[in-house]
Design an enzyme around this catalytic site. Structure first.
Site, mmCIF file in Angstrom:
data_model
loop_
_atom_site.group_PDB
_atom_site.id
_atom_site.type_symbol
_atom_site.label_atom_id
_atom_site.label_comp_id
_atom_site.label_asym_id
_atom_site.label_seq_id
_atom_site.Cartn_x
_atom_site.Cartn_y
_atom_site.Cartn_z
ATOM 1 N N THR A 160 46.791 40.643 37.017
ATOM 2 C CA THR A 160 47.429 40.226 38.249
ATOM 3 C C THR A 160 46.939 38.852 38.335
ATOM 4 O O THR A 160 47.363 38.100 37.684
ATOM 5 C CB THR A 160 46.987 41.262 39.454
ATOM 6 O OG1 THR A 160 45.741 41.530 39.487
ATOM 7 C CG2 THR A 160 47.927 42.450 39.353
ATOM 8 N N LYS A 186 42.381 45.851 33.654
ATOM 9 C CA LYS A 186 42.418 44.506 34.311
ATOM 10 C C LYS A 186 41.709 44.722 35.666
ATOM 11 O O LYS A 186 41.381 45.801 36.098
ATOM 12 C CB LYS A 186 43.959 44.417 34.624
ATOM 13 C CG LYS A 186 44.815 45.764 35.574
ATOM 14 C CD LYS A 186 44.581 45.495 36.804
ATOM 15 C CE LYS A 186 44.588 44.156 37.626
ATOM 16 N NZ LYS A 186 44.450 44.476 39.151
ATOM 17 N N THR A 197 39.772 47.125 42.194
ATOM 18 C CA THR A 197 41.176 46.879 41.863
ATOM 19 C C THR A 197 40.818 46.878 40.487
ATOM 20 O O THR A 197 41.125 45.554 39.848
ATOM 21 C CB THR A 197 41.872 45.869 42.495
ATOM 22 O OG1 THR A 197 42.139 45.913 43.807
ATOM 23 C CG2 THR A 197 43.377 45.935 42.005
ATOM 24 N N GLU A 283 37.907 36.291 40.274
ATOM 25 C CA GLU A 283 38.908 35.201 41.078
ATOM 26 C C GLU A 283 38.024 34.066 41.306
ATOM 27 O O GLU A 283 37.085 33.690 41.898
ATOM 28 C CB GLU A 283 39.600 35.702 42.177
ATOM 29 C CG GLU A 283 40.538 36.727 41.857
ATOM 30 C CD GLU A 283 41.290 37.387 43.044
ATOM 31 O OE1 GLU A 283 42.250 38.208 43.012
ATOM 32 O OE2 GLU A 283 40.702 37.478 44.205
ATOM 33 N N ASN A 409 42.755 33.870 47.127
ATOM 34 C CA ASN A 409 42.952 34.856 48.234
ATOM 35 C C ASN A 409 43.689 34.201 49.363
ATOM 36 O O ASN A 409 44.072 35.175 50.173
ATOM 37 C CB ASN A 409 41.911 35.633 48.298
ATOM 38 C CG ASN A 409 41.746 36.467 47.342
ATOM 39 O OD1 ASN A 409 42.443 37.720 47.147
ATOM 40 N ND2 ASN A 409 40.698 36.374 46.594
ATOM 41 N N SER A 414 51.937 34.917 48.913
ATOM 42 C CA SER A 414 53.133 33.825 48.687
ATOM 43 C C SER A 414 53.220 33.278 47.457
ATOM 44 O O SER A 414 54.030 32.962 47.037
ATOM 45 C CB SER A 414 53.236 33.016 49.879
ATOM 46 O OG SER A 414 51.747 32.513 50.136
#
Length: 414
Positions: A160, A186, A197, A283, A409, A414
């Site tokens: 992702t 992942k 996640t 991230e 985040n 979007s």
């Protein structure tokens, strides 16, 4: 990594490394327009399955489906994974979609529906576009292949916000027979496992009883996936599955003998490697941050302390700034809930640029800030805290907290 190099041999690949396992991937157009977003793992022989799942009370539909598969006693044959939509907070409709996905795979692969596991990752609250999922399943079946490339492509398709794919494979000798274990995962954000996640898939051609396979996994996640944190958020979708098809032909492991210990060691290597790959790809991050607490009275105490440091936003920000702000580390240890004497703590920083002591017996030593910054500017940075209470130790992995984490985040949907 503490392991006898002779016993474990690292080999290229991931989920297709073990005998009898094939993988495929496709672009189903679930959310992403420009990349593959579905993957399938298939075993030629029926597998024993084991799994560990999120502790979040909000559990995604695939988590419930897989729990039933793992505990239900049916052999496992295939896993279907999609990225883009998590199928979480989707009610009865979401559960029905797991069933439909499994039915589609069962039909094209000629296997029972209850032998299909499913996994989803991505945006929470949206329903899966089942026409695309079913078309993806049909498209992947004829593409199933046991090559390294096929496994690597699958590991890319399940990403992702990950910036790189994550896979690893090793060989180990069990009962005089060469056995292979491979895996892919992942995970980049919403990572604070009690499983994160994060989706992890481990395949092996080892012959091992279902009970011992489950025990090996359940024990090992305590020191691997459950010791990483990117952001303190425990996801709704965390799943790690292990499939064992027995095709290596080793004497089946049915008791905790030396073969079982060797299998556990190899599984630990796979899980720890995948865990570190996730923490190091958090991230927006620029560094993998490792914290080892040693000299603890118990393993549990060491785990709690190491985890507290790794999840401290202030410490993570200091690592991003290459700032040897040791007060934040001591502070995070202090509110962890574990008891220790701060006036006995020794603290060290180390990386490929060197090692230096920052605190001795709870007090700062005379060190060069410049030298410390150099050590903290590497892509992998370690803090070691010795609390001098015993001989237990634990390691946790995380990453620095950067401006980019907030950017990623703030506009994820979007």
């Amino acid at each position: 990594m503490e392991m006898s190099e002779a016993a474990l041999k690292k080999i290229p690949g991931g989920v297709t490394a073990a005998k009898g396992f094939k993988a495929a991937s496709t672009a189903a157009g679930i959310k992403y327009k420009d990349r593959k977003d579905m993957a399938m793992i298939y075993s030629q022989a029926p597998c024993r399955s084991a799994g560990t799942f999120t502790t979040n009370v909000v559990k995604a539909a695939p988590v419930k489906w897989d729990k039933d598969q793992v505990t239900g006693g049916a052999a496992a044959h295939a896993v279907v994974i999609n990225a883009g939509i998590a199928n979480a907070c989707t009610g009865e409709e979401g559960m029905a979609y797991c069933s439909r996905t499994a039915a589609a795979a069962a039909q094209v692969l000629g296997i029972p529906q209850e032998s299909v596991l499913v996994a989803s990752t991505g945006v929470i609250g949206k329903q899966l576009p089942m026409d695309r999922i079913e078309a993806g399943v049909k498209a992947m079946a004829p593409l199933l292949d046991g090559s390294v490339q096929s496994g690597t492509d699958a590991s890319r398709a399940i990403m992702t916000t990950d910036t790189k794919n994550k896979e690893v494979a090793v060989q180990v000798e069990l009962g005089g027979v060469q056995v292979t274990i491979g895996g892919m995962c992942k995970g980049s954000g919403m990572i604070h496992p009690n499983m994160c996640t994060m989706l992890g898939f481990v395949t092996t051609d080892a012959a091992i009883s279902k009970e011992l396979l489950q025990e090996a996994l359940s024990q090992d996640i305590k020191d691997t996936y459950n010791m990483i944190s990117v952001d303190g958020d425990t996801s709704t979708n965390d799943t790690v599955l292990v499939l064992a098809n027995g095709l290596a032909g080793n004497p089946e492991i049915t008791e905790k003998n030396s073969d079982y210990m060797a299998f556990c060691k190899a599984l630990n290597y796979i899980n720890e490697t995948l865990s570190k790959k996730m923490a190091g790809d958090g991230e927006g991050c620029t560094a993998l941050f490792e914290v080892t607490v040693k000299g603890a009275a118990t393993k549990d105490q060491a785990r709690v302390l190491a985890k507290s440091v790794i999840t401290s936003s202030l410490t993570k920000a200091a690592i991003f700034g290459h700032d040897a702000n040791w007060g934040r580390i001591l502070c995070a240890m202090g509110y962890s809930g574990a008891d220790f004497d701060p006036e006995k703590v020794d603290l060290f920083f180390e990386s490929t640029a060197g090692r230096m002591q920052i605190i001795k017996d709870g007090v700062a030593v005379d060190y060069s800030e410049e030298e410390a910054t150099k050590i903290l500017s590497e892509p992998e940075v370690t803090a070691i805290a010795d609390i001098k209470m015993g001989d237990a130790r634990a390691t946790a992995w995380g990453c620095d907290l950067t401006y980019d984490y907030v950017k990623i985040n703030a506009d994820y949907r979007s």
